[in-house]
Design a protein around this motif. Structure first.
Motif, PDB file in Angstrom:
ATOM      1  N   HIS A 184       1.468  -0.672 -10.464  1.00 57.06           N
ATOM      2  CA  HIS A 184       3.112  -0.160 -10.105  1.00 57.06           C
ATOM      3  C   HIS A 184       3.938  -0.924 -10.337  1.00 57.06           C
ATOM      4  CE1 HIS A 184       5.576   1.443  -7.654  1.00 57.06           C
ATOM      5  NE2 HIS A 184       5.634   0.642  -7.860  1.00 57.06           N
ATOM      6  N   GLU A 203     -10.526   3.540  -5.088  1.00 58.06           N
ATOM      7  CA  GLU A 203      -9.431   2.945  -5.526  1.00 58.06           C
ATOM      8  C   GLU A 203      -9.273   1.963  -5.265  1.00 58.06           C
ATOM      9  OE1 GLU A 203      -6.505   5.868  -4.841  1.00 58.06           O
ATOM     10  OE2 GLU A 203      -6.935   6.658  -7.084  1.00 58.06           O
ATOM     11  N   ALA A 211       1.255  -1.206   0.210  1.00 61.11           N
ATOM     12  CA  ALA A 211      -0.049  -0.070   0.462  1.00 61.11           C
ATOM     13  C   ALA A 211       0.933   1.152  -0.083  1.00 61.11           C
ATOM     14  CB  ALA A 211      -0.888   0.240   1.107  1.00 61.11           C
ATOM     15  N   THR A 212       2.120   1.087   0.596  1.00 63.01           N
ATOM     16  CA  THR A 212       2.919   2.086   0.885  1.00 63.01           C
ATOM     17  C   THR A 212       4.272   2.668  -0.598  1.00 63.01           C
ATOM     18  OG1 THR A 212       2.707   1.835   3.248  1.00 63.01           O
ATOM     19  CG2 THR A 212       4.500   3.233   2.159  1.00 63.01           C
ATOM     20  N   LYS A 239      -4.147  -1.351  -8.184  1.00 59.34           N
ATOM     21  CA  LYS A 239      -3.180  -0.243  -8.283  1.00 59.34           C
ATOM     22  C   LYS A 239      -1.411  -0.513  -7.991  1.00 59.34           C
ATOM     23  CE  LYS A 239      -3.365   3.762  -7.559  1.00 59.34           C
ATOM     24  NZ  LYS A 239      -3.883   5.181  -6.092  1.00 59.34           N
ATOM     25  N   HIS A 264      -7.437  -1.021  -4.116  1.00 58.51           N
ATOM     26  CA  HIS A 264      -5.960  -1.701  -3.437  1.00 58.51           C
ATOM     27  C   HIS A 264      -5.504  -2.492  -4.547  1.00 58.51           C
ATOM     28  CE1 HIS A 264      -2.852  -2.979  -1.430  1.00 58.51           C
ATOM     29  NE2 HIS A 264      -3.328  -3.523  -0.829  1.00 58.51           N
ATOM     30  N   CYS A 270       3.597   1.311  -3.775  1.00 59.20           N
ATOM     31  CA  CYS A 270       2.664   1.497  -4.646  1.00 59.20           C
ATOM     32  C   CYS A 270       1.285   2.522  -4.900  1.00 59.20           C
ATOM     33  CB  CYS A 270       1.283   0.566  -5.311  1.00 59.20           C
ATOM     34  SG  CYS A 270       2.998  -1.350  -5.207  1.00 59.20           S
ATOM     35  N   ASN A 271       1.598   3.250  -3.134  1.00 62.04           N
ATOM     36  CA  ASN A 271       0.290   4.161  -3.035  1.00 62.04           C
ATOM     37  C   ASN A 271      -0.918   3.726  -3.497  1.00 62.04           C
ATOM     38  OD1 ASN A 271      -0.291   7.079  -2.704  1.00 62.04           O
ATOM     39  ND2 ASN A 271      -0.221   7.796  -4.395  1.00 62.04           N
ATOM     40  N   ALA A 272      -1.394   2.624  -3.038  1.00 60.60           N
ATOM     41  CA  ALA A 272      -2.234   2.096  -3.433  1.00 60.60           C
ATOM     42  C   ALA A 272      -2.822   1.718  -1.776  1.00 60.60           C
ATOM     43  CB  ALA A 272      -1.859   0.502  -3.201  1.00 60.60           C
ATOM     44  N   PRO A 273      -3.602   2.722  -0.984  1.00 59.06           N
ATOM     45  CA  PRO A 273      -4.251   3.229   0.427  1.00 59.06           C
ATOM     46  C   PRO A 273      -5.331   1.619   0.596  1.00 59.06           C
ATOM     47  CG  PRO A 273      -4.909   5.148  -0.780  1.00 59.06           C
ATOM     48  CD  PRO A 273      -4.295   3.834  -1.950  1.00 59.06           C
TER      49      PRO A 273
END
Length: 573
Positions: free
Chosen positions: A507, A498, A415-416, A503, A500, A418-421
């Motif tokens: 990435h 979005e 999540a951190t 994303k 997760h 790939c900026n995929a919260p």
């Protein structure tokens, strides 16, 4: 006269028994020792610079060798309901050496301390240490490993788990300072008070004290456990006892609620701690074997792979294959397959597989485990979805639950990275408008009521008022209005949603390639679960080897190569 004597004697006896009871309660109360007096022997080091940090860490490592564990806790400041970064990290050995690391003064976690916290061979014991570990990761990017909630071992020893203070009293007879004034004090202050220092050190030290006592008690109670060990020392074989609880969140979930309620009714008393540790596991247990080990052959008799009965018979029923042997079931294709078995990657599919947990070997129950979670694989290109059975293994219920809990740390890292919260379960791609649903339901009830079942007048009036609330410019309910209301849109797409998994896949497609994402999950499974019974030839690089074969055979397109990130493609022609 005799009755009076008897009454006086009875009264005297009651007074004596009452005094004895008071004396016993007084004794029990005074038997509890205050933590400040009980832990006078502690050596406390307050760390505010990197040089001292290295020195304290080295000493902590030296002193914790005999028990392979260390007491662990964290403190932070909460300002107007918002948590600030962890300000204090406490570590303590069993013999009383305590390091209080003031992270707010250090500004970061020095490398020596980071190595200790990420060392899986040293257990960090406490109450809910995994929660503190999550905060350390969020605040300082520390991947805490080897956490062990002491309540797991307390339950195993027959004790009812509770908070740190309650366990300390019941197991050690020591009363901790749990005043809200000290717990909520300023841990970022320029100088910690004497009370803060003693409180922080005691919390970490009492955890390792309880852990050692519980493990020693287990070794005495379970004599058979000692005889199973090579040298009879449980501390040199601690992993065999604790591995299944390492980095596992402890949950106080009610399992047999009906049984507990029944017991409470029968006893007439309510036990505040009448709970069990695990709720009903949501994943279904297989009632049939996963591996039937039927054989699928090419037209010339070469073995292609093993498969289940259903797949083998599908070829036969479609007249695409013939049965050549009943036991074990062997079918031979009538057409030439797209590819043959090449190298170890091909041999993997030819091998028979065992129906047992790949971690502990249990055969009584098992559940399919996707080593690469479906939330990511479902966004893979088709060429990488083929032959995904390599990443499906069998685990028993306990190992499956432990593995799923351990997967969460990888999700958080992704999540951190790939900026995929990670989004909450309540925030989904589509949401339902409760108001629109209520109006639509009312309109349909009015519109489709049958002649045989006419709505009562009061009910009809209530439903009409509900519909008119949505149409304030209308004063009367008509059939046209009901038709419009009965077709109202109820489900809406969340534009801010979005996914997760999607994303993360996007990435890796753009950066490292999807092969790396697969390998990351496989490496994580091997590292955290340490399986003893993995299928022969199972490989972290399996898909890369399989796709390399396909590329050499001319069955892999340039577009596929870009998606999965095959950097070696140009050298293999």
């Amino acid at each position: 006269m005799e009755f009076s004597k008897f009454k006086v004697g009875l009264t005297s006896t009651a007074i004596i028994l009452g005094c004895a009871g008071v004396t016993y309660l007084f004794y029990r109360k005074n038997k509890l020792r205050d933590a400040t007096n009980a832990f006078k022997y502690l050596t406390i080091k307050i760390v505010t610079n990197e040089s001292l940090c290295n020195e304290v860490v080295l000493e902590l490592k030296r002193r914790c060798q005999s028990h392979h564990a260390i007491g662990f806790d964290c403190e932070w400041v909460t300002d107007h309901g918002k948590r600030k970064p962890v300000a204090l990290l406490q570590l303590s050995t069993f013999d009383g050496y305590c390091g209080l690391f003031r992270l707010n003064c250090l500004g970061r976690v020095p490398e020596s301390l980071k190595e200790l916290l990420e060392d899986r061979t040293i257990y960090k014991v406490g109450v809910a240490p995994d929660d503190d570990g999550r905060y350390l990761y969020q605040d300082y990017n520390i991947a805490l490993k080897g956490t062990l909630d002491v309540r797991h071992i307390a339950r195993l020893s027959g004790h009812k788990p509770g908070g740190l203070g309650a366990l300390s009293q019941s197991l050690l007879g020591i009363m901790l300072d749990k005043s809200w004034r000290i717990r909520c004090s300023d841990w970022e202050s320029e100088q910690l008070s004497e009370r803060q220092i003693k409180y922080a050190a005691a919390d970490a030290h009492v955890a390792i004290k309880m852990f050692v006592k519980l493990v020693n008690d287990l070794s005495v109670k379970n004599i058979w456990l000692l005889f199973r060990k090579k040298n009879g020392d449980i501390w040199n074989n601690l992993d065999k006892l604790c591995w299944q609880y390492s980095d596992i969140h402890f949950k106080l979930n009610v399992n047999n609620l009906k049984n507990n309620v029944s017991k409470e009714k029968n006893s007439g008393k309510k036990d505040k701690e009448s709970f069990t540790l695990s709720k009903r596991y949501v994943h279904s247990i297989r009632t049939k074997p996963l591996y039937h080990n039927c054989f699928l052959e090419a037209p010339d008799g070469e073995l292609l792979c093993t498969c289940d009965n259903k797949k083998a018979m599908w070829y036969v029923e479609k007249q695409l294959a013939n049965i050549v042997k009943e036991d074990p079931l062997t079918v031979r294709l009538r057409f030439e397959p797209a590819g043959r078995c090449v190298g170890d990657v091909g041999r993997y599919y030819q091998l028979t597989k065992e129906n047992k947990c790949v971690v502990c070997g249990a055969t009584n129950s098992y559940i399919r485990k996707n080593v690469v979670p479906r939330e990511y694989r479902k966004y893979f290109p088709d060429v990488m979805k083929d032959h995904s059975s390599h990443d499906v293994v069998l685990l028993c219920v306990a190992c499956h639950q432990r593995s799923n809990m351990g997967d969460q740390c990888v999700r958080e890292k992704l999540a951190t990275l790939c900026n995929a919260p990670m989004v909450s379960k309540d925030f989904t791609k589509y949401s339902e408008d409760a108001t629109c649903k209520k109006i639509r339901s009312a309109a349909r009830a009015l519109l489709y009521q049958s002649k045989k079942h006419v709505l009562p007048e009061a009910r009809r009036k209530l439903l009409e008022d509900t519909v008119l609330q949505y149409y304030p410019d209308q004063t009367k309910v008509t059939e046209a209005l009901l038709l419009e209301a009965a077709d109202l849109q109820v489900v809406f797409e969340n534009t801010e949603y979005e996914c997760h998994g999607q994303k993360v896949v996007e990435h890796f497609v753009a950066q490292e390639g999807l092969l790396r994402l697969e390998e990351m999950w496989r490496e994580h499974f091997l590292t955290t679960m340490q399986p003893k019974y993995m299928p022969e030839l199972w490989s972290v690089k399996h898909n890369e080897e399989r796709l390399r074969v396909r590329f050499n055979e001319g069955r892999l397109s340039e577009e596929d190569m870009k998606l999965i990130g095959i950097s070696w493609a140009g050298n293999e022609k």
